[in-house]
Design a protein around this motif. Structure first.
Motif, PDB file in Angstrom:
ATOM      1  N   SER A 329      -3.863   8.671  -8.037  1.00 25.45           N
ATOM      2  CA  SER A 329      -3.657   7.606  -7.207  1.00 25.45           C
ATOM      3  C   SER A 329      -2.643   8.012  -6.135  1.00 25.45           C
ATOM      4  O   SER A 329      -1.679   8.766  -6.468  1.00 25.45           O
ATOM      5  N   TYR A 330      -2.306   7.204  -5.112  1.00 26.94           N
ATOM      6  CA  TYR A 330      -1.464   7.364  -4.153  1.00 26.94           C
ATOM      7  C   TYR A 330      -0.581   6.176  -4.125  1.00 26.94           C
ATOM      8  O   TYR A 330      -1.011   5.086  -4.171  1.00 26.94           O
ATOM      9  N   MET A 331       0.748   6.162  -4.139  1.00 27.44           N
ATOM     10  CA  MET A 331       1.533   5.237  -4.345  1.00 27.44           C
ATOM     11  C   MET A 331       2.821   5.229  -3.362  1.00 27.44           C
ATOM     12  O   MET A 331       3.522   6.455  -3.347  1.00 27.44           O
ATOM     13  N   CYS A 332       3.165   4.110  -3.012  1.00 22.51           N
ATOM     14  CA  CYS A 332       4.414   4.231  -2.205  1.00 22.51           C
ATOM     15  C   CYS A 332       5.118   2.773  -2.309  1.00 22.51           C
ATOM     16  O   CYS A 332       4.366   1.639  -1.450  1.00 22.51           O
ATOM     17  N   ASN A 333       6.146   2.556  -2.827  1.00 25.72           N
ATOM     18  CA  ASN A 333       6.790   1.212  -3.118  1.00 25.72           C
ATOM     19  C   ASN A 333       7.510   0.790  -1.795  1.00 25.72           C
ATOM     20  O   ASN A 333       7.692  -0.186  -1.323  1.00 25.72           O
ATOM     21  N   LYS A 334       8.009   1.757  -0.898  1.00 22.37           N
ATOM     22  CA  LYS A 334       8.814   1.400   0.055  1.00 22.37           C
ATOM     23  C   LYS A 334       8.174   1.001   1.097  1.00 22.37           C
ATOM     24  O   LYS A 334       6.700   1.230   1.254  1.00 22.37           O
ATOM     25  N   GLU A 335       8.497   0.381   2.236  1.00 21.25           N
ATOM     26  CA  GLU A 335       7.761   0.095   3.525  1.00 21.25           C
ATOM     27  C   GLU A 335       7.226   1.299   3.918  1.00 21.25           C
ATOM     28  O   GLU A 335       8.076   2.327   4.214  1.00 21.25           O
ATOM     29  N   GLN A 336       5.933   1.319   4.507  1.00 20.69           N
ATOM     30  CA  GLN A 336       5.406   2.440   4.931  1.00 20.69           C
ATOM     31  C   GLN A 336       4.459   1.633   6.400  1.00 20.69           C
ATOM     32  O   GLN A 336       3.887   0.755   6.311  1.00 20.69           O
ATOM     33  N   THR A 337       4.372   2.693   7.266  1.00 21.31           N
ATOM     34  CA  THR A 337       3.654   1.872   8.461  1.00 21.31           C
ATOM     35  C   THR A 337       2.403   2.803   8.842  1.00 21.31           C
ATOM     36  O   THR A 337       2.641   4.018   8.858  1.00 21.31           O
ATOM     37  N   VAL A 338       1.270   2.165   8.987  1.00 19.24           N
ATOM     38  CA  VAL A 338       0.197   3.002   9.231  1.00 19.24           C
ATOM     39  C   VAL A 338      -0.115   2.505  10.729  1.00 19.24           C
ATOM     40  O   VAL A 338      -0.172   1.386  11.256  1.00 19.24           O
ATOM     41  N   SER A 339       0.100   3.599  11.533  1.00 16.72           N
ATOM     42  CA  SER A 339      -0.169   3.239  12.928  1.00 16.72           C
ATOM     43  C   SER A 339      -1.390   3.467  13.584  1.00 16.72           C
ATOM     44  O   SER A 339      -1.977   4.696  13.569  1.00 16.72           O
ATOM     45  N   THR A 365      -2.912   8.876 -12.824  1.00 17.80           N
ATOM     46  CA  THR A 365      -1.540   9.305 -12.443  1.00 17.80           C
ATOM     47  C   THR A 365      -1.256   9.211 -10.760  1.00 17.80           C
ATOM     48  O   THR A 365      -2.023   9.429  -9.985  1.00 17.80           O
ATOM     49  N   ALA A 366       0.148   8.631 -10.462  1.00 17.01           N
ATOM     50  CA  ALA A 366       0.195   8.495  -9.131  1.00 17.01           C
ATOM     51  C   ALA A 366       0.846   9.760  -8.399  1.00 17.01           C
ATOM     52  O   ALA A 366       1.822  10.222  -9.213  1.00 17.01           O
ATOM     53  N   GLN A 367       0.392   9.758  -7.335  1.00 21.74           N
ATOM     54  CA  GLN A 367       1.389  11.105  -6.340  1.00 21.74           C
ATOM     55  C   GLN A 367       2.265   9.940  -5.567  1.00 21.74           C
ATOM     56  O   GLN A 367       1.698   9.120  -4.989  1.00 21.74           O
ATOM     57  N   ASP A 368       3.517  10.043  -5.835  1.00 25.28           N
ATOM     58  CA  ASP A 368       4.469   8.887  -4.887  1.00 25.28           C
ATOM     59  C   ASP A 368       4.925   9.497  -3.550  1.00 25.28           C
ATOM     60  O   ASP A 368       5.063  10.569  -3.571  1.00 25.28           O
TER      61      ASP A 368
END
Ligand SMILES: *[C@@H]1O[C@H](CO)[C@@H](O)[C@H](O)[C@H]1NC(C)=O
Ligand SMILES: *[C@@H]1O[C@H](CO)[C@@H](O)[C@H](O)[C@H]1NC(C)=O
Ligand SMILES: *[C@@H]1O[C@H](CO)[C@@H](O)[C@H](O)[C@H]1NC(C)=O
Ligand SMILES: *[C@@H]1O[C@H](CO)[C@@H](O)[C@H](O)[C@H]1NC(C)=O
Ligand SMILES: *[C@@H]1O[C@H](CO)[C@@H](O)[C@H](O)[C@H]1NC(C)=O
Ligand SMILES: *[C@@H]1O[C@H](CO)[C@@H](O)[C@H](O)[C@H]1NC(C)=O
Ligand SMILES: *[C@@H]1O[C@H](CO)[C@@H](O)[C@H](O)[C@H]1NC(C)=O
Ligand SMILES: *[C@@H]1O[C@H](CO)[C@@H](O)[C@H](O)[C@H]1NC(C)=O
Ligand SMILES: *[C@@H]1O[C@H](CO)[C@@H](O)[C@H](O)[C@H]1NC(C)=O
Ligand SMILES: *[C@@H]1O[C@H](CO)[C@@H](O)[C@H](O)[C@H]1NC(C)=O
Ligand SMILES: *[C@@H]1O[C@H](CO)[C@@H](O)[C@H](O)[C@H]1NC(C)=O
Ligand SMILES: *[C@@H]1O[C@H](CO)[C@@H](O)[C@H](O)[C@H]1NC(C)=O
Length: 411
Positions: A329-339, A365-368
């Motif tokens: 899975s793909y994981m990102c806890n911080k703020e991210q922007t999809v433009s 398992t996540a790829q962070d």
């Protein structure tokens, strides 16, 4: 019936909430009044409900609540003329009626007052009412709004008078509409300005760029999933914030998970997650497989309803975000922007997605995304390694020196 899984931390103990949406949401009322030339003179869209208390013949107290206003009619609503101001009249059944009137001032207009009437002669609605008759409560409102602005209040406004409690929320109203065009410039109620709760629409519609309204609210985290015949095939957990720019006006919308529906589909090479809600006609996330071993977010396709009734649509099928190996899975806890485009971007919070190879409904398992950042650590690591080598060389040299020395002594 719609299932939502909400979790404060992605992937941790999922709480299953089962919401029967229809039973919870009350109806939005909407009125688009036009004058004799068929130009809009008044526009209103809002939600409301009422609780009425009354005394029964047996001296007990009962309450009646009205929240399903699906069959409302608007007879008597008028644009206004020289003698009378504009007015919205709403009837639900023969028992209840509701009126709001407006007046115009020099550069502002006023939501003047609200009246609510109910008829306790109706014995199906008010069984055993002791006092029979038509009762009316007046509520002076006196909201003053700049002419040519649309008033907006997503927050709950409550009025309590005599035996009646009135709730209003998601209010959008503009009287004295100029040139038949409903304004996009919103005038917020104080509660929306200072609101600490998440409101669905938080525009930064202010003329002066120096005034930044309080709108740093983070969106709530929603859990979305898609099933096929083999069970759950796509999982997504994320807080979503939409940011669109139109005619230089920026509108930021936090997606409320519990009033958002989701569907989708899973195929071997692509997967789709589609969200929709009251403001969102659809918001599609299309995932694809690349090089037969990785997945990524390839496309976003969105269509939103604007306050003034028009639709905002944008699609981009050439994106490359959320890239991770298949089977993870793909994981990102911080703020991210999809433009998605210059005019539309999506800010994500506490994101975790797995669009392929979901096993037993659980994330693999996540790829962070912070792994990307590890690259910044490389120079430091190299530096540290070099320093280590330097110390080692120095040590060997010193030991060698000592050895040499003792060697001499032995000699
Ligand atoms: C009126 O609506 C508010 C907000 O949705 C809700 O909290 C309240 O329970 C509702 N009251 C009734 C009587 O339905
Ligand atoms: C109110 O409006 C509805 C439809 O808009 C119409 O059918 C009905 O006859 C109207 N009632 C009155 C009293 O004018
Ligand atoms: C608005 O309604 C209130 C209460 O029904 C009434 O007292 C007031 O005169 C009305 N104003 C106008 C301009 O019609
Ligand atoms: C309405 O039209 C008039 C005349 O065309 C124009 O002067 C005015 O600025 C317009 N008002 C708005 C709010 O667009
Ligand atoms: C369901 O699982 C079976 C066996 O793993 C597989 O052959 C089939 O293609 C799957 N069906 C779908 C719709 O994914
Ligand atoms: C999807 O399937 C899972 C497991 O088979 C089930 O628990 C869940 O309720 C299903 N979700 C939906 C939205 O149908
Ligand atoms: C929304 O988009 C505009 C224009 O791209 C940008 O200036 C602004 O910072 C964005 N706001 C948020 C909250 O993302
Ligand atoms: C949605 O969630 C918020 C906060 O979690 C809650 O206050 C609100 O009542 C919920 N609304 C519905 C319709 O369940
Ligand atoms: C989402 O779309 C479906 C089908 O078009 C509709 O029935 C449902 O009411 C929508 N959900 C929301 C929250 O508007
Ligand atoms: C209101 O009605 C007018 C005339 O039918 C139409 O041009 C306008 O787009 C409508 N506006 C909204 C917000 O529904
Ligand atoms: C609604 O607002 C948008 C953005 O400001 C504008 O482009 C559009 O023309 C407006 N539509 C109507 C019917 O007023
Ligand atoms: C976006 O979705 C709509 C509705 O499903 C579809 O008609 C349109 O072709 C899609 N646009 C793109 C660029 O994929």
């Amino acid at each position: 019936m719609v299932f939502f899984r909400l979790s404060p931390v992605p992937g941790s103990g999922l709480v299953v909430l089962c919401l029967i949406l229809g039973a919870i949401s009350s109806y939005a009322l909407e009125l688009n009044l036009t004058n004799s030339k068929n130009a809009t003179c008044l526009y209103a869209k809002w939600r409301m409900n009422f609780t009425i208390g009354y005394e029964t013949t047996s001296k007990s107290n009962k309450t009646v609540t009205i929240s399903d206003l699906g069959n409302a009619t608007y007879n008597g609503s008028i644009c206004g003329d020289d003698q009378n101001g504009p007015k919205i009249e709403v009837q639900f059944g023969s028992v209840f009626s509701w009126t709001v009137n407006f007046t115009k001032e020099k550069s502002t207009y006023l939501i003047e007052s609200i009246s609510f009437s109910y008829d306790t002669n109706d014995s199906t609605t008010f069984p055993d009412a002791k006092k029979k008759g038509i009762f009316t409560v007046h509520e002076p409102v006196a909201f003053r709004i700049p002419l040519n602005d649309i008033f907006r209040c997503n927050s709950m406004l409550t009025a309590e008078k005599k035996d009646v409690i009135q709730h209003y929320w998601d209010v959008h109203v503009q009287a004295f509409v100029q040139n038949g065009t409903v304004s996009t410039k919103e005038f917020l109620c104080d509660k929306d300005k200072t609101s600490t709760t998440v409101v669905p629409v938080t525009p930064t519609t202010l003329p002066s760029p120096t005034t930044t309204p309080a709108q740093k609210e983070k969106p709530e985290i929603g859990s979305y999933s898609v099933n096929n015949t083999n069970g759950t095939c796509l999982l997504a957990t994320m807080g979503l914030q939409l940011n669109m720019t139109q005619d230089k006006v920026v509108t930021v919308i936090n997606i409320k998970p519990n009033t958002t529906d989701f569907t989708g589909s899973c195929h071997s090479q692509t997967a789709l997650l589609r969200l929709n809600g009251s403001n969102i006609k659809y918001l599609d996330f299309v995932f694809a497989v690349k090089n037969e071993n990785r997945f990524y977010l390839k496309e976003v396709n969105v269509s939103m309803y604007l306050v003034n009734g028009s639709v905002f649509s944008i699609a981009n099928n050439n994106l490359s975000y959320w890239d991770a190996p298949l089977g993870s899975s793909y994981m990102c806890n911080k703020e991210q922007t999809v433009s998605v485009s210059g005019a539309f971007q999506i800010n994500t919070f506490y994101l975790r997605v797995q669009p392929f190879n979901v096993i037993e409904g659980k994330y693999s398992t996540a790829q962070d995304c912070s792994a990307d950042e590890d690259n910044f650590l490389v120079p430091i690591a190299v530096g540290a390694a070099l320093a280590g080598v330097l110390i080692l060389v120095l040590l060997i040299y010193l030991i060698g020196l000592k050895h040499h020395h003792t060697g001499y002594e032995q000699f």
